[in-house]
Design a protein around this motif. Structure first.
Motif, short mmCIF file in Angstrom:
data_model
loop_
_atom_site.label_atom_id
_atom_site.label_comp_id
_atom_site.label_asym_id
_atom_site.label_seq_id
_atom_site.Cartn_x
_atom_site.Cartn_y
_atom_site.Cartn_z
N ILE A 88 22.99 70.44 0.79
CA ILE A 88 24.37 70.92 0.75
C ILE A 88 25.26 69.69 1.00
N LEU A 89 26.27 69.53 0.17
CA LEU A 89 27.08 68.31 0.21
C LEU A 89 28.51 68.57 0.67
N TYR A 90 29.00 67.67 1.52
CA TYR A 90 30.42 67.62 1.87
C TYR A 90 30.87 66.18 1.71
N THR A 91 32.02 65.97 1.10
CA THR A 91 32.62 64.64 1.01
C THR A 91 34.03 64.71 1.55
N GLY A 92 34.43 63.67 2.25
CA GLY A 92 35.80 63.66 2.75
C GLY A 92 35.90 63.15 4.17
N ALA A 93 37.08 63.29 4.72
CA ALA A 93 37.37 62.78 6.06
C ALA A 93 37.02 63.81 7.12
N VAL A 94 37.32 63.45 8.38
CA VAL A 94 36.98 64.31 9.51
C VAL A 94 38.24 64.81 10.21
N ASP A 95 39.44 64.45 9.72
CA ASP A 95 40.64 64.89 10.41
C ASP A 95 40.72 66.42 10.40
N PRO A 96 41.43 67.00 11.38
CA PRO A 96 41.35 68.45 11.63
C PRO A 96 41.57 69.35 10.42
N ARG A 102 34.33 73.84 11.52
CA ARG A 102 33.93 75.19 11.08
C ARG A 102 32.76 75.13 10.10
N LEU A 103 32.72 74.08 9.30
CA LEU A 103 31.58 73.92 8.38
C LEU A 103 30.29 73.76 9.17
N ILE A 104 30.32 72.95 10.22
CA ILE A 104 29.15 72.77 11.07
C ILE A 104 28.74 74.10 11.69
N TYR A 135 28.43 65.22 16.17
CA TYR A 135 27.20 65.52 16.92
C TYR A 135 27.50 66.48 18.08
N SER A 136 28.68 66.35 18.68
CA SER A 136 29.04 67.26 19.77
C SER A 136 29.21 68.68 19.24
N TRP A 137 29.73 68.81 18.00
CA TRP A 137 29.84 70.13 17.39
C TRP A 137 28.46 70.71 17.11
N CYS A 138 27.54 69.85 16.71
CA CYS A 138 26.16 70.30 16.49
C CYS A 138 25.56 70.82 17.78
N LEU A 139 25.79 70.10 18.86
CA LEU A 139 25.27 70.50 20.16
C LEU A 139 25.85 71.84 20.59
N GLU A 140 27.14 72.03 20.39
CA GLU A 140 27.80 73.29 20.74
C GLU A 140 27.25 74.45 19.92
N SER A 141 26.83 74.16 18.69
CA SER A 141 26.33 75.20 17.79
C SER A 141 24.81 75.33 17.81
N TYR A 169 28.04 72.38 -3.18
CA TYR A 169 29.11 71.54 -2.64
C TYR A 169 30.08 72.43 -1.87
N VAL A 170 30.45 72.01 -0.64
CA VAL A 170 31.31 72.83 0.21
C VAL A 170 32.56 72.03 0.58
N PHE A 171 33.72 72.69 0.43
CA PHE A 171 35.00 72.05 0.72
C PHE A 171 35.87 73.03 1.51
N PRO A 172 35.79 72.99 2.85
CA PRO A 172 36.44 74.03 3.67
C PRO A 172 37.85 73.69 4.14
N SER A 173 38.53 72.77 3.49
CA SER A 173 39.81 72.24 3.97
C SER A 173 40.88 73.31 4.15
N PHE A 174 41.68 73.15 5.20
CA PHE A 174 42.81 74.03 5.47
C PHE A 174 44.00 73.74 4.55
N HIS A 175 44.18 72.47 4.18
CA HIS A 175 45.40 72.08 3.47
C HIS A 175 45.13 70.91 2.54
N GLU A 176 45.39 71.12 1.25
CA GLU A 176 45.24 70.07 0.26
C GLU A 176 46.42 70.09 -0.70
#
Length: 207
Positions: A88-96, A102-104, A135-141, A169-176
């Motif tokens: 499963i692929l995601y491309t892009g930045a990590v900004d909120p 949420r993808l994680i 990685y912290s999100w992975c730990l929480e999940s 391919y997954v693109f969960p962005s709030f705003h584009e």
């Protein structure tokens, strides 16, 4: 006219005084233009609603991707990615606004047999600090981090190969403003899941 993402997400993008001053001046300049060419209907509506632009003076011209690079023709064989399997692929930045947390969480909620079968691959330049956050999100999940794969920067040709060979391919962005990666992935024949926000549904429905 691309978008008003900084204006509509000021806590994340306009917390620097110098940049805020620069951005506000750009908004003043835009208001003096005779016409705006928006890259999506979502962007067009933002200009009308938040800049009080006359709807007759804002045109949606959409956008496009490089057809020579992102198409259904196999342009190269990158054997170095073969180990990824049915990923499963995601491309892009990590900004909120990219909604990667949420993808994680969503990925971690899949049945274990699916997580084992489909690694989550993240392509793009990501800092060490951002990796630690992920990685912290992975730990929480309760998601073992070995099911995540960071590829770092990839060239357009490598990206095209990844789009063509991903399981999803997954693109969960709030705003584009437009959501170009969605169009790139679909142009390469990838199955795409995108968020139901701003311009993303436009791109998916138009393809």
């Amino acid at each position: 006219f691309y978008d008003l993402i900084p204006l509509l997400n000021q806590d994340h993008y306009l917390n620097n005084k110098e940049y805020l001053k620069f951005y506000n001046q750009k908004l003043k300049d835009i208001k003096n233009f005779d016409f705006l060419l928006a890259i999506s209907e979502s962007a067009r509506l933002e200009a009308i609603k938040y800049l009080n632009f006359d709807h007759k003076r804002v045109y949606n011209i959409l956008s496009s991707c490089d057809e020579k690079t992102f198409n259904n023709i196999q342009v190269g064989d990158y054997s170095k990615f073969k180990y990824l399997g049915n990923f499963i692929l995601y491309t892009g930045a990590v900004d909120p606004r990219k909604n990667l947390q949420r993808l994680i969480q969503a990925y971690a909620s899949l049945p274990t047999k699916l997580i084992i079968k489909h690694k989550l691959v993240i392509a793009g330049s990501i800092s060490d600090e951002e990796k630690r956050l992920i990685y912290s999100w992975c730990l929480e999940s309760n998601l073992p981090s070995n099911y995540l794969e960071f590829l770092g920067y990839v060239s357009d040709k490598e990206l095209s190969f990844l789009y063509k060979n991903c399981y999803l391919y997954v693109f969960p962005s709030f705003h584009e403003g437009f959501g170009l990666p969605v169009l790139e992935a679909m142009s390469c024949g990838a199955a795409v899941i995108g968020s139901n926000n701003t311009s993303v549904p436009e791109v998916i429905q138009c393809q």
